[in-house]
Design a protein around this motif. Structure first.
Motif, mmCIF file in Angstrom:
data_model
loop_
_atom_site.group_PDB
_atom_site.id
_atom_site.type_symbol
_atom_site.label_atom_id
_atom_site.label_comp_id
_atom_site.label_asym_id
_atom_site.label_seq_id
_atom_site.Cartn_x
_atom_site.Cartn_y
_atom_site.Cartn_z
ATOM 1 N N GLN A 98 0.783 -1.238 0.000
ATOM 2 C CA GLN A 98 0.000 0.000 0.000
ATOM 3 C C GLN A 98 0.817 1.293 0.000
ATOM 4 O O GLN A 98 0.522 2.214 -0.779
ATOM 5 N N PRO A 99 1.886 1.428 0.803
ATOM 6 C CA PRO A 99 2.631 2.693 0.773
ATOM 7 C C PRO A 99 3.363 2.961 -0.540
ATOM 8 O O PRO A 99 3.778 4.088 -0.801
ATOM 9 N N SER B 68 -7.691 1.821 5.779
ATOM 10 C CA SER B 68 -6.305 1.379 5.632
ATOM 11 C C SER B 68 -6.136 0.290 4.585
ATOM 12 O O SER B 68 -5.016 -0.170 4.345
ATOM 13 N N ASP C 288 -5.550 -5.774 6.500
ATOM 14 C CA ASP C 288 -4.582 -4.796 6.992
ATOM 15 C C ASP C 288 -3.820 -5.409 8.152
ATOM 16 O O ASP C 288 -4.283 -6.357 8.798
ATOM 17 N N THR D 193 -1.421 -4.179 11.665
ATOM 18 C CA THR D 193 -1.177 -3.028 12.529
ATOM 19 C C THR D 193 -0.192 -3.404 13.623
ATOM 20 O O THR D 193 0.279 -4.547 13.689
ATOM 21 N N TYR E 291 7.367 2.083 9.410
ATOM 22 C CA TYR E 291 6.051 1.519 9.725
ATOM 23 C C TYR E 291 5.769 1.555 11.221
ATOM 24 O O TYR E 291 4.644 1.867 11.648
ATOM 25 N N GLY F 240 -1.660 -0.286 6.768
ATOM 26 C CA GLY F 240 -1.435 -0.391 5.336
ATOM 27 C C GLY F 240 -0.694 -1.663 4.983
ATOM 28 O O GLY F 240 0.390 -1.909 5.494
ATOM 29 N N LYS G 38 -2.612 5.566 11.482
ATOM 30 C CA LYS G 38 -2.316 6.743 10.654
ATOM 31 C C LYS G 38 -1.527 6.240 9.456
ATOM 32 O O LYS G 38 -0.470 5.628 9.610
ATOM 33 N N MET G 39 -2.066 6.470 8.274
ATOM 34 C CA MET G 39 -1.450 5.922 7.080
ATOM 35 C C MET G 39 -0.105 6.578 6.807
ATOM 36 O O MET G 39 0.114 7.751 7.103
ATOM 37 N N ARG G 40 0.797 5.804 6.232
ATOM 38 C CA ARG G 40 2.069 6.370 5.816
ATOM 39 C C ARG G 40 1.814 7.416 4.733
ATOM 40 O O ARG G 40 0.849 7.303 3.971
ATOM 41 N N GLU H 24 0.999 9.672 1.774
ATOM 42 C CA GLU H 24 0.584 9.287 0.427
ATOM 43 C C GLU H 24 1.277 10.188 -0.596
ATOM 44 O O GLU H 24 0.667 11.054 -1.217
#
Length: 441
Positions: A107-108, A137, A153, A155, A215, A319, A389-391, A393
């Motif tokens: 994803q990232p 996510s 996902d 975590t 991450y 992610g 909290k997403m990395r 974008e």
């Protein structure tokens, strides 16, 4: 008279041969047309799951079901790669102009692959309607467009033994009440003072060649109030990666080594070391629980908790792997049709259970007892939904991640936090400027 009959017979035979040839040629032409039609409807999916038997088997089953579905828009073929060589294979194929229709992607990496024309946005309305039902996510976005979607996902969490916490007078943190920074520091001090461990806290410092540092440690930075890059426009890390909050974070990370709470070299298998009681507190991923359930005789004593709140809320990493479509796909309708088909709850549940990760829909979560209400893994769903909290974008993320990993590693081993972070910011800002801000042309 005989000559005329002979000539007639010759003409008849010639006619039959010619007709036979025409039929034969016609048959060949039809076969060629059918083969061309088949090739036009055929699309290929590249997957990184060659080393994961359970995940690859599930992908194969989904593809088989789609190919036998009366609603299919094409035929899907699978080509699997080991994860270690997968990204390089995709990049090479992109350079050579040989991309398949569908690729899976961490994803990232989505923004960079979108910027580099490896991915194209998903636009099918029926697919996007289903995407709305996925947890946030499990979506790969860039420039406010959906490029990839996922089935699960992963975590992060803190792992401890309830009996240890009780003996040392430390409360069990909950999703609604994570430890404060003061409680985290107090817990580590008590564990160290107990003398039960050389290094009471394990947080994966040995994993310094992968994505782990960004991450897992960037969420701690964010909880202190800093970040990897300014998310307003993704054009600079100035002020967020080298501001007062970021320096406080970096100093805290170094203090963990200086006070003997962690080993800057770390262990090679942190989950198994924790199971074997080589540490009293572990900061790890959801996959740790699978090791606990498989090997720990006292698994009922082990608890997963959210990371501490260092002043700006608890933050968790998120992610994982997703799937997207390439811009050169010869049958985009079939590609998006397959993605939508694969996002049925039953398939999401199977993909998630293969690695025991968080299913990306509530319906799929309810199909797996461990993630359903009261299940042993539901704590991770709660942590993810409340604290992930997403990395960032941005196509610059891979460069940012590498700079962050090197910088924090140096700081934990004694380098000055302020100068190290300033240097990282200069490198990151230079990379973004050198790419003209990573603006899509």
């Amino acid at each position: 008279m005989r000559i005329n009959k002979k000539r007639s017979l010759i003409r008849l035979i010639a006619g039959i041969v010619a007709l036979s040839g025409m039929v034969s040629l016609s048959g060949c032409g039809e076969a060629a047309r059918q083969e061309a039609k088949k090739q036009g409807n055929e699309i290929t999916l590249w997957t990184h799951t060659a080393g994961s038997e359970a995940e690859l088997s599930t992908v194969e089953d989904i593809v088989a079901d789609y190919n036998s579905s009366p609603d299919r828009k094409g035929t899907v073929k699978i080509q699997s790669f080991p994860q270690s060589s997968y990204n390089d294979s995709v990049i090479s194929a992109s350079t050579a102009g040989n991309l398949p229709c569908l690729v899976d992607v961490d994803q990232p990496n989505t923004p960079y692959w979108g910027w580099a024309n490896i991915l194209t946005p998903l636009t099918d309305k029926a697919l996007l309607k289903r995407v709305d039902q996925l947890i946030e996510s499990a979506k790969g976005t860039w420039n406010k467009q959906i490029y990839t979607v996922g089935y699960f996902d992963a975590t992060t969490a803190l792992f401890a033994r309830k009996s240890v916490l009780k003996d040392l007078g430390i409360r069990v943190a909950t999703v609604d009440r994570p430890w404060t920074k003061a409680e985290m520091d107090d817990a580590l001090a008590k564990m160290k003072a107990s003398g039960n461990w050389t290094y009471p806290f394990e947080m994966g410092t040995a994993d310094n060649k992968t994505e782990w540092y960004a991450y897992a440690y960037a969420p701690i930075l964010q909880s202190f109030g800093g970040d990897l890059v300014n998310r307003k426009d993704y054009q600079s890390s100035q002020g967020v990666l080298n501001g007062p909050e970021a320096i406080e974070f970096a100093d805290w990370m170094r203090s963990l080594v200086e006070r003997g709470y962690i080993n800057s070299k770390g262990g090679s298998d942190t989950a198994l070391d924790f199971v074997n009681k080589k540490s009293g507190l572990l900061y790890g991923g959801i996959w740790t629980m699978s090791t606990v359930q498989k090997y720990a005789k006292d698994s009922d004593d082990i608890v997963a908790m959210p990371m501490a709140d260092f002043g700006h809320g608890s933050v968790a990493g998120g992610g994982s792997w997703t799937v997207g479509m390439t811009p050169t796909c010869n049958n985009k309708e079939a590609a998006m049709s397959y993605i939508r088909f694969s996002l049925k709850d039953k398939y999401i549940a199977r993909m998630a259970k293969a690695g025991m990760n968080i299913p990306s829909t509530v319906g799929a979560q309810n199909l797996i007892p461990e993630f359903a209400s009261g299940g042993s893994m539901q704590i991770f769903t709660k942590i993810s939904s409340k604290y992930v909290k997403m990395r960032p974008e941005t196509p610059a993320y891979n460069f940012i991640s590498t700079e962050f990993r090197k910088t924090i590693g140096d700081i934990m081993n004694g380098s000055d936090a302020t100068s190290g972070l300033n240097k990282a910011v200069n490198h990151i800002d230079g990379n973004i400027k050198g790419a003209d801000g990573y603006v899509k042309k």
